[in-house]
Design an enzyme around this catalytic site. Structure first.
Site, PDB file in Angstrom:
ATOM      1  N   SER A  15      -2.987 -21.877  55.727  1.00 42.69           N
ATOM      2  CA  SER A  15      -2.585 -21.128  57.103  1.00 42.69           C
ATOM      3  C   SER A  15      -2.042 -22.357  58.493  1.00 42.69           C
ATOM      4  O   SER A  15      -2.929 -23.625  57.916  1.00 42.69           O
ATOM      5  CB  SER A  15      -3.496 -20.715  57.752  1.00 42.69           C
ATOM      6  OG  SER A  15      -3.291 -20.731  59.710  1.00 42.69           O
ATOM      7  N   THR A  63      -5.125 -12.303  60.811  1.00 42.61           N
ATOM      8  CA  THR A  63      -4.223 -12.723  59.534  1.00 42.61           C
ATOM      9  C   THR A  63      -4.552 -11.289  58.240  1.00 42.61           C
ATOM     10  O   THR A  63      -5.452 -10.605  58.468  1.00 42.61           O
ATOM     11  CB  THR A  63      -3.297 -13.568  59.436  1.00 42.61           C
ATOM     12  OG1 THR A  63      -2.761 -13.741  58.394  1.00 42.61           O
ATOM     13  CG2 THR A  63      -4.364 -14.319  57.846  1.00 42.61           C
ATOM     14  N   LYS A  67      -5.785  -7.410  60.017  1.00 38.42           N
ATOM     15  CA  LYS A  67      -5.081  -6.941  61.238  1.00 38.42           C
ATOM     16  C   LYS A  67      -5.535  -5.553  61.138  1.00 38.42           C
ATOM     17  O   LYS A  67      -5.629  -5.081  62.440  1.00 38.42           O
ATOM     18  CB  LYS A  67      -4.137  -7.346  60.383  1.00 38.42           C
ATOM     19  CG  LYS A  67      -2.881  -7.818  61.187  1.00 38.42           C
ATOM     20  CD  LYS A  67      -1.463  -8.586  60.816  1.00 38.42           C
ATOM     21  CE  LYS A  67      -1.183 -10.270  61.403  1.00 38.42           C
ATOM     22  NZ  LYS A  67       0.113  -9.864  61.719  1.00 38.42           N
ATOM     23  N   GLY A 129       4.848  -2.110  55.724  1.00 34.36           N
ATOM     24  CA  GLY A 129       3.380  -2.246  56.141  1.00 34.36           C
ATOM     25  C   GLY A 129       3.114  -2.885  57.378  1.00 34.36           C
ATOM     26  O   GLY A 129       3.674  -1.959  58.076  1.00 34.36           O
ATOM     27  N   GLY A 130       1.916  -3.585  57.908  1.00 42.51           N
ATOM     28  CA  GLY A 130       1.676  -3.816  59.079  1.00 42.51           C
ATOM     29  C   GLY A 130       2.297  -4.216  60.045  1.00 42.51           C
ATOM     30  O   GLY A 130       3.129  -4.518  61.374  1.00 42.51           O
ATOM     31  N   ASN A 151      11.947   0.641  51.301  1.00 40.26           N
ATOM     32  CA  ASN A 151      10.283   0.668  50.677  1.00 40.26           C
ATOM     33  C   ASN A 151       9.723   0.832  49.171  1.00 40.26           C
ATOM     34  O   ASN A 151      10.761   1.775  48.678  1.00 40.26           O
ATOM     35  CB  ASN A 151       9.462   0.718  51.654  1.00 40.26           C
ATOM     36  CG  ASN A 151       7.931   0.402  52.250  1.00 40.26           C
ATOM     37  OD1 ASN A 151       8.286  -1.238  51.194  1.00 40.26           O
ATOM     38  ND2 ASN A 151       6.701   1.097  51.093  1.00 40.26           N
ATOM     39  N   ARG A 152       9.370  -0.373  48.686  1.00 40.46           N
ATOM     40  CA  ARG A 152       9.211   0.054  47.329  1.00 40.46           C
ATOM     41  C   ARG A 152       9.090   0.657  46.964  1.00 40.46           C
ATOM     42  O   ARG A 152       8.654   2.021  46.600  1.00 40.46           O
ATOM     43  CB  ARG A 152       8.469  -0.737  46.831  1.00 40.46           C
ATOM     44  CG  ARG A 152       7.788  -1.230  45.358  1.00 40.46           C
ATOM     45  CD  ARG A 152       6.863  -1.986  44.642  1.00 40.46           C
ATOM     46  NE  ARG A 152       5.895  -1.903  46.078  1.00 40.46           N
ATOM     47  CZ  ARG A 152       4.638  -2.562  45.676  1.00 40.46           C
ATOM     48  NH1 ARG A 152       4.666  -4.140  45.120  1.00 40.46           N
ATOM     49  NH2 ARG A 152       3.311  -2.875  46.200  1.00 40.46           N
ATOM     50  N   LEU A 210      10.547 -12.077  57.423  1.00 41.92           N
ATOM     51  CA  LEU A 210       9.216 -12.336  58.135  1.00 41.92           C
ATOM     52  C   LEU A 210       8.692 -13.883  57.325  1.00 41.92           C
ATOM     53  O   LEU A 210       8.051 -14.404  57.805  1.00 41.92           O
ATOM     54  CB  LEU A 210       8.699 -11.310  58.830  1.00 41.92           C
ATOM     55  CG  LEU A 210       8.170 -10.469  59.736  1.00 41.92           C
ATOM     56  CD1 LEU A 210       9.675 -10.263  60.558  1.00 41.92           C
ATOM     57  CD2 LEU A 210       7.605  -8.972  60.213  1.00 41.92           C
ATOM     58  N   TYR A 212       8.212 -17.115  55.138  1.00 44.79           N
ATOM     59  CA  TYR A 212       7.911 -18.448  55.422  1.00 44.79           C
ATOM     60  C   TYR A 212       7.446 -19.212  54.357  1.00 44.79           C
ATOM     61  O   TYR A 212       7.076 -17.992  53.931  1.00 44.79           O
ATOM     62  CB  TYR A 212       8.112 -19.216  56.283  1.00 44.79           C
ATOM     63  CG  TYR A 212       6.557 -18.998  57.075  1.00 44.79           C
ATOM     64  CD1 TYR A 212       5.580 -19.233  56.836  1.00 44.79           C
ATOM     65  CD2 TYR A 212       6.143 -17.634  57.886  1.00 44.79           C
ATOM     66  CE1 TYR A 212       4.106 -18.963  56.971  1.00 44.79           C
ATOM     67  CE2 TYR A 212       5.164 -17.279  58.152  1.00 44.79           C
ATOM     68  CZ  TYR A 212       4.464 -18.143  57.474  1.00 44.79           C
ATOM     69  OH  TYR A 212       1.993 -17.672  57.875  1.00 44.79           O
TER      70      TYR A 212
END
Ligand code: NDP
Length: 263
Positions: A15, A63, A67, A129-130, A151-152, A210, A212
């Site tokens: 993080s 995280t 969540k 997902g979230g 999505n998968r 999203l 990184y």
């Protein structure tokens, strides 16, 4: 007073939140102590009881994978948390806990910063997902032409679509979208998910990933074969952090140059 803050999740060692929040605190001349805490599924409530027992404890970032579990805390939920069933920020105020999510607005702020417009655009979200749930209401606010999901697991995509009604639909792999937002955690294993190969991607299509960091390079390199407009999620990470900081202190730090200073 030195405010006690932190980020909880599992894994957590990667993080960047401590560096980002320490930068914000320095900018605004606020004393903080911000730590990473490894907290597993099922442990958030007992961790919070202990953490917020300290009179200087003000807040936590939440995280993966906590969540959703955050919603089980005895805490007041913001409207956005009630809508997306996910929270990334906890605040203590007057002995009560409050839950909020800054992910969706964090993405929108970074898109604005990068000059990426959503209005009247065909948007494709990869993943269900979230984070996909978190960004849908924020994107809807900018009146896109439509939002589709791929999505998968098609079953999970349909569940997410059910949560948001008519504002989203299932992608049929026929047309190229204007903007693809990758919300899948694919790439953690350095491979490109099979369903990506069925996508139609025009050379002007923008990809916002999203994720990184280096584990996700495989996905972004694959997109580079089709389009030159590729962005990764560091900007959103900093923007959502700035909104959490503002939620705690009522003051918004600047996000300019933070990525260069930290990464
Ligand atoms: P979730 O675990 O809630 O959802 C994961 C999604 O990824 C699901 O749709 C899942 O599909 C899909 N997925 C997982 N593995 C694969 C794979 N090997 N191939 C294809 N699809 C896969 O995660 P989040 O939505 O919370 O997070 C997703 C990513 O976004 C993470 O990498 C996270 O770090 C990043 N993120 C970045 C933020 C930022 O500020 N930049 C903020 C929030 C998240 P299925 O339904 O089939 O299981």
């Amino acid at each position: 007073m030195e405010y006690k803050l932190g980020v909880v999740g599992c894994p957590i060692e990667h993080s960047l939140s401590p560096e980002i929040h320490n930068n914000f605190a320095q900018q605004l001349n606020i004393k903080i102590s911000y730590e990473k805490y490894l907290v597993n599924n099922g442990e958030l409530s007992s961790f919070c009881n202990q953490f917020f027992d300290n009179p200087n404890a003000l807040g936590l970032n939440v995280t993966l994978p906590l969540k959703k579990e955050a919603l089980e805390l005895d805490a007041k939920k913001s409207n956005i948390v009630n809508k997306i069933h996910s929270a990334n920020t906890i605040k203590k105020s007057n002995k009560s806990l409050y839950l909020h999510s800054t992910d969706g607005q964090g993405l929108v702020n970074d898109l604005n910063e990068k000059g990426i417009s959503i209005k009247d655009k065909k948007i494709l979200i990869l993943g269900a997902g979230g984070s996909a749930a978190s960004i849908i209401p924020a994107i809807c606010g900018f009146n896109p032409s439509y939002i589709e999901i791929a999505n998968r697991s098609e079953e999970n995509a349909k569940k997410l679509i059910g949560q948001f009604g008519e504002s989203v639909s299932l992608h049929e792999y026929k047309l190229s979208p204007d903007v693809i937002i990758n919300c899948s955690s694919a790439g953690h294993d350095s491979s490109v998910p099979e369903f990506f190969y069925n996508l139609k991607i025009s050379k002007d299509c923008i990809l916002y990933d999203l994720s990184y960091g280096s584990p996700h390079k495989a996905t972004r390199n694959w997109f580079k074969k089709y389009s030159q407009y590729i962005y990764s999620g560091e900007g959103m990470l900093v923007e959502q952090a700035a909104l959490s900081f503002e939620y705690w202190f009522g003051k918004k730090p600047t996000t300019k140059n933070i990525i260069k200073e930290i990464l």
